[in-house]
Design a protein around this motif. Structure first.
Motif, PDB file in Angstrom:
ATOM      1  N   UNK A 210     -12.153  -0.057  -1.791  1.00 20.26           N
ATOM      2  CA  UNK A 210     -11.734   0.616  -0.566  1.00 20.26           C
ATOM      3  C   UNK A 210     -10.234   0.751  -0.483  1.00 20.26           C
ATOM      4  N   UNK A 211      -9.756   1.885   0.042  1.00 20.34           N
ATOM      5  CA  UNK A 211      -8.309   2.111   0.140  1.00 20.34           C
ATOM      6  C   UNK A 211      -7.697   1.328   1.292  1.00 20.34           C
ATOM      7  N   UNK A 212      -6.407   1.060   1.220  1.00 26.72           N
ATOM      8  CA  UNK A 212      -5.716   0.456   2.356  1.00 26.72           C
ATOM      9  C   UNK A 212      -5.532   1.493   3.459  1.00 26.72           C
ATOM     10  N   UNK A 213      -5.117   1.035   4.614  1.00 26.69           N
ATOM     11  CA  UNK A 213      -4.886   1.959   5.724  1.00 26.69           C
ATOM     12  C   UNK A 213      -3.385   2.137   5.952  1.00 26.69           C
ATOM     13  N   UNK A 214      -3.032   3.276   6.526  1.00 28.49           N
ATOM     14  CA  UNK A 214      -1.643   3.501   6.905  1.00 28.49           C
ATOM     15  C   UNK A 214      -0.841   4.231   5.842  1.00 28.49           C
ATOM     16  N   UNK A 215       0.456   4.303   6.077  1.00 25.99           N
ATOM     17  CA  UNK A 215       1.360   4.997   5.158  1.00 25.99           C
ATOM     18  C   UNK A 215       1.717   4.076   4.000  1.00 25.99           C
ATOM     19  N   UNK A 216       1.687   4.643   2.788  1.00 23.95           N
ATOM     20  CA  UNK A 216       1.842   3.855   1.567  1.00 23.95           C
ATOM     21  C   UNK A 216       3.059   4.305   0.767  1.00 23.95           C
ATOM     22  N   UNK A 217       3.821   3.319   0.285  1.00 20.65           N
ATOM     23  CA  UNK A 217       4.834   3.563  -0.737  1.00 20.65           C
ATOM     24  C   UNK A 217       4.447   2.717  -1.940  1.00 20.65           C
ATOM     25  N   UNK A 218       4.300   3.344  -3.087  1.00 19.38           N
ATOM     26  CA  UNK A 218       3.959   2.637  -4.318  1.00 19.38           C
ATOM     27  C   UNK A 218       5.225   2.452  -5.146  1.00 19.38           C
ATOM     28  N   UNK A 219       5.466   1.212  -5.570  1.00 18.47           N
ATOM     29  CA  UNK A 219       6.618   0.900  -6.418  1.00 18.47           C
ATOM     30  C   UNK A 219       6.081   0.363  -7.741  1.00 18.47           C
ATOM     31  N   UNK A 220       6.530   0.945  -8.841  1.00 22.17           N
ATOM     32  CA  UNK A 220       6.012   0.589 -10.164  1.00 22.17           C
ATOM     33  C   UNK A 220       7.169   0.220 -11.080  1.00 22.17           C
ATOM     34  N   UNK A 221       7.079  -0.948 -11.688  1.00 18.18           N
ATOM     35  CA  UNK A 221       8.108  -1.369 -12.633  1.00 18.18           C
ATOM     36  C   UNK A 221       7.991  -0.622 -13.944  1.00 18.18           C
ATOM     37  N   UNK A 222       8.977  -0.781 -14.804  1.00 25.00           N
ATOM     38  CA  UNK A 222       8.972  -0.126 -16.110  1.00 25.00           C
ATOM     39  C   UNK A 222       7.806  -0.640 -16.952  1.00 25.00           C
TER      40      UNK A 222
END
Length: 284
Positions: A210-222
């Motif tokens: 199931x997806x999370x709720x609300x506005x999402x910012x995804x941060x991905x390392x190298x």
């Protein structure tokens, strides 16, 4: 009466908590002759909170060209226009670029005020390296484009993503490298703020059902795992050799790079450049 020199003031607004607005932004909003905003109702909520009475005019992606021309004329006449978006810094995945470019072309002064930014807040909260990073706005929907973007080796990546699509995005990331460090930042500065850190594999498993709720910012390392092209010397030699063999068999270089990239998770552009360099070296 407005002075003879009109100007544009770009004003970042809170991304959730209204108390994050700066004193300087409030001062600029009070002094503006007009405030250009995406949604007059959302902006009015902020203005009412702080007793700002400046008139509002809508400025959004569907009327940017027409409204920008109108606002430039007003600034030519000496008015001060404040530009805001619904949340955060205008132009950063929000309207405003057309107006700023129009002001620059017309020789009108553009003043940019510092303030809240979801991308920067998420980057810092992620705990991932911030010395070299890039913001890519919303992630592409096509799987091949997403794989190529996530395979890049140019530091920490910061992106907006739909909560509905974040499980699938994390699955793609885990396929490329399950050990890739990442963070899902949700509802930043709001009452339900949450930052979930872990490897790509861990995060994909967490949101599998199931997806999370609300506005999402995804941060991905190298990239850190094998097969991602993360070494300092470029893509793995065997991947570059596979591209070269396909080209020698008659495939076009970019097509060959795209095929190997799709199978290996390595960025097609990286493979293409590496194969080109290899062929140039052999010719010399």
């Amino acid at each position: 009466m407005a002075g003879p020199a009109g100007r544009l003031v770009v004003c970042p607004t809170p991304i959730g908590n209204l108390e994050d607005v700066t004193l300087r932004v409030l001062s600029a909003l009070r002094e503006a002759d007009v405030i250009a905003c995406e949604d007059t109702r959302r902006t009015r909520t902020l203005l009412d909170r702080y007793g700002v009475r400046a008139p509002l005019v809508s400025y959004h992606e569907h009327n940017e060209d027409r409204r920008a021309a109108e606002l430039v004329e007003r600034m030519r006449g000496g008015e001060v226009v404040a530009l805001v978006s619904d949340a955060g810094m205008p132009l950063i995945s929000d309207p405003g670029y057309v107006l700023v470019r129009a002001c620059v072309a017309a020789g009108i002064a553009v003043e940019v005020l510092p303030g809240p930014s979801a991308a920067v807040a998420a980057l810092v909260a992620s705990g991932l390296p911030a010395d070299r990073w890039r913001f890519v706005g919303f992630l592409p929907r096509r799987r091949s484009e997403l794989r190529e973007l996530l395979s890049a080796r140019d530091g920490t990546l910061v992106a907006f993503e739909s909560p509905r699509r974040i499980p699938a995005t994390l699955r793609v990331l885990a396929e490329l490298d399950p050990e890739r460090p990442a963070a899902v930042c949700r509802e930043l500065t709001k009452i339900h703020e949450e930052v979930v850190r872990g490897t790509a594999g861990e995060l994909a498993e967490r949101y599998r059902d199931g997806p999370p709720r609300g506005e999402i910012v995804l941060v991905v390392g190298a990239p850190v795992g094998p097969g991602t092209g993360a070494s300092e010397g470029g893509p793995p030699p065997e991947a570059v050799d596979a591209v070269t063999r396909l080209v020698e068999s008659g495939a076009k270089p970019r097509v060959a790079a795209a095929v190997v990239g799709e199978l290996s998770g390595i960025a097609a552009n990286e493979l293409y450049r590496a194969a080109q360099s290899q062929r140039d070296a052999h010719r010399s």
